[in-house]
Design a protein around this motif. Sequence first.
Motif, mmCIF file in Angstrom:
data_model
loop_
_atom_site.group_PDB
_atom_site.id
_atom_site.type_symbol
_atom_site.label_atom_id
_atom_site.label_comp_id
_atom_site.label_asym_id
_atom_site.label_seq_id
_atom_site.Cartn_x
_atom_site.Cartn_y
_atom_site.Cartn_z
ATOM 1 N N GLU A 247 0.823 -1.216 0.000
ATOM 2 C CA GLU A 247 0.000 0.000 0.000
ATOM 3 C C GLU A 247 0.859 1.270 0.000
ATOM 4 O O GLU A 247 0.521 2.267 -0.631
ATOM 5 C CB GLU A 247 -0.918 -0.013 1.222
ATOM 6 N N ASP A 248 1.993 1.224 0.719
ATOM 7 C CA ASP A 248 2.866 2.404 0.766
ATOM 8 C C ASP A 248 3.397 2.761 -0.618
ATOM 9 O O ASP A 248 3.602 3.942 -0.932
ATOM 10 C CB ASP A 248 4.042 2.156 1.720
ATOM 11 N N ILE A 249 3.641 1.751 -1.439
ATOM 12 C CA ILE A 249 4.115 2.004 -2.797
ATOM 13 C C ILE A 249 2.994 2.611 -3.630
ATOM 14 O O ILE A 249 3.213 3.563 -4.389
ATOM 15 C CB ILE A 249 4.645 0.699 -3.428
ATOM 16 N N THR A 250 1.786 2.094 -3.465
ATOM 17 C CA THR A 250 0.626 2.654 -4.158
ATOM 18 C C THR A 250 0.424 4.119 -3.793
ATOM 19 O O THR A 250 0.086 4.949 -4.647
ATOM 20 C CB THR A 250 -0.650 1.857 -3.802
ATOM 21 N N GLU A 251 0.657 4.446 -2.519
ATOM 22 C CA GLU A 251 0.483 5.827 -2.063
ATOM 23 C C GLU A 251 1.670 6.715 -2.419
ATOM 24 O O GLU A 251 1.611 7.935 -2.246
ATOM 25 C CB GLU A 251 0.261 5.845 -0.553
ATOM 26 N N GLY A 252 2.743 6.104 -2.927
ATOM 27 C CA GLY A 252 3.936 6.878 -3.278
ATOM 28 C C GLY A 252 4.748 7.306 -2.079
ATOM 29 O O GLY A 252 5.518 8.271 -2.139
ATOM 30 N N LYS A 253 4.596 6.593 -0.961
ATOM 31 C CA LYS A 253 5.264 7.004 0.270
ATOM 32 C C LYS A 253 6.775 6.800 0.198
ATOM 33 O O LYS A 253 7.252 5.813 -0.344
ATOM 34 C CB LYS A 253 4.694 6.248 1.469
ATOM 35 N N ARG A 254 7.470 7.742 0.797
ATOM 36 C CA ARG A 254 8.935 7.640 0.923
ATOM 37 C C ARG A 254 9.248 6.978 2.244
ATOM 38 O O ARG A 254 9.489 7.635 3.254
ATOM 39 C CB ARG A 254 9.572 9.015 0.844
ATOM 40 N N SER A 255 9.200 5.661 2.261
ATOM 41 C CA SER A 255 9.546 4.902 3.460
ATOM 42 C C SER A 255 11.058 4.945 3.650
ATOM 43 O O SER A 255 11.799 5.398 2.763
ATOM 44 C CB SER A 255 9.085 3.452 3.323
ATOM 45 N N LEU A 256 11.527 4.449 4.788
ATOM 46 C CA LEU A 256 12.971 4.418 5.029
ATOM 47 C C LEU A 256 13.676 3.576 3.967
ATOM 48 O O LEU A 256 14.766 3.926 3.523
ATOM 49 C CB LEU A 256 13.257 3.872 6.426
ATOM 50 N N MET A 257 13.032 2.478 3.551
ATOM 51 C CA MET A 257 13.649 1.627 2.519
ATOM 52 C C MET A 257 13.742 2.352 1.181
ATOM 53 O O MET A 257 14.749 2.269 0.482
ATOM 54 C CB MET A 257 12.872 0.316 2.360
#
Length: 343
Positions: A247-257
């Motif tokens: 889901e984070d990728i779908t949202e375009g989130k800049r996670s630590l990874m």
Amino acid sequence: MLDEYLKSKAEFVNTKLESFLPKSIDETWVKDNFPYYKGDAGIMNELMKPIWDLLERGGKRWRPVLMMLCCDVVGGGSKIEELIPVVEIIHNGTLMVDDVEDSSDIRRGKPCIHKIFGEDVAINTGNMMYYLPYLIIKKIDLDKKTKLAVYDLINEEMLKLSIGQGMDIYWHSGGENISEQLYLQMCAFKTGTLARMSAKLGALLGNANKKQVKALGKFAETIGIAFQIQDDILNVTNKEWGKEFGEDITEGKRSLMAIRVLEKGNEEDRKRLLEILSMKTKDERLINEAIGLMKRYDTINYAKKKAEKLVEDAWRNLDSCILPSDSKIKLKMFADFLVNREI
């Protein structure tokens, strides 16, 4: 051992939640809490339905448990149980609004509140949940100085929470100038805020000294950061954790990874990851490609070690401020559990 302890405490928290906010509201509850309200209890029950729809799905309830442990570890306080619903209701309100802002579909294994009741209801209810706890604080029997400190603490932390969420939205909407340091600052404001609020409330009502309040607040903030990092990890490694996988990728989130790839990856891989994140895609093939880029640079292990190191350092600073006790042992185990959880 700790898992069973948290489960038993979660049941206790649920009891306190329903004691404050009954699933079926009557005229007496309305009169006691909203004496200026002229409608009947039926309308009020409709307003509260989305709250219980979300609360009854479960949740770890770890923030009230953290608050109680932080109170106990500095000597305890008889009033702390009255504040149990405060942080948990605020937390669930933030989830309700966050799901609208992120256009999420699933929360705790079921459709998000805005998917059931509509975005207007979810936004309004989520915001109402930020203020419902003030009904508790207004009535609780505390001296004026302590009560004012509680009000000030909640107000300060809620402002930080909105700033942290704003930073997150800015970056996954295409904002630039992100770094690992800024990501950790965002986490401290967004996820760390309610943990820090919980710890400081517990410390205040346990009559902690200033050094203890500060150290417990910092430790809890770090737990919150580590919790967010673990959330980021689970989002791309565990398909059974109650949210949509990737889901984070779908949202375009800049996670630590993701940030690690952008900082350490070659030009081609950096460009490709940014391209996928900007698509806001639900295409499983593209999501797996993005995860593959993260794995190429061993970012998941990096994130895991980062979370563990943050908690270790924060505990070292706290250790000397509090005396040995059963609550202190549980507090350390509690932090380790949250960092290493699989759901």
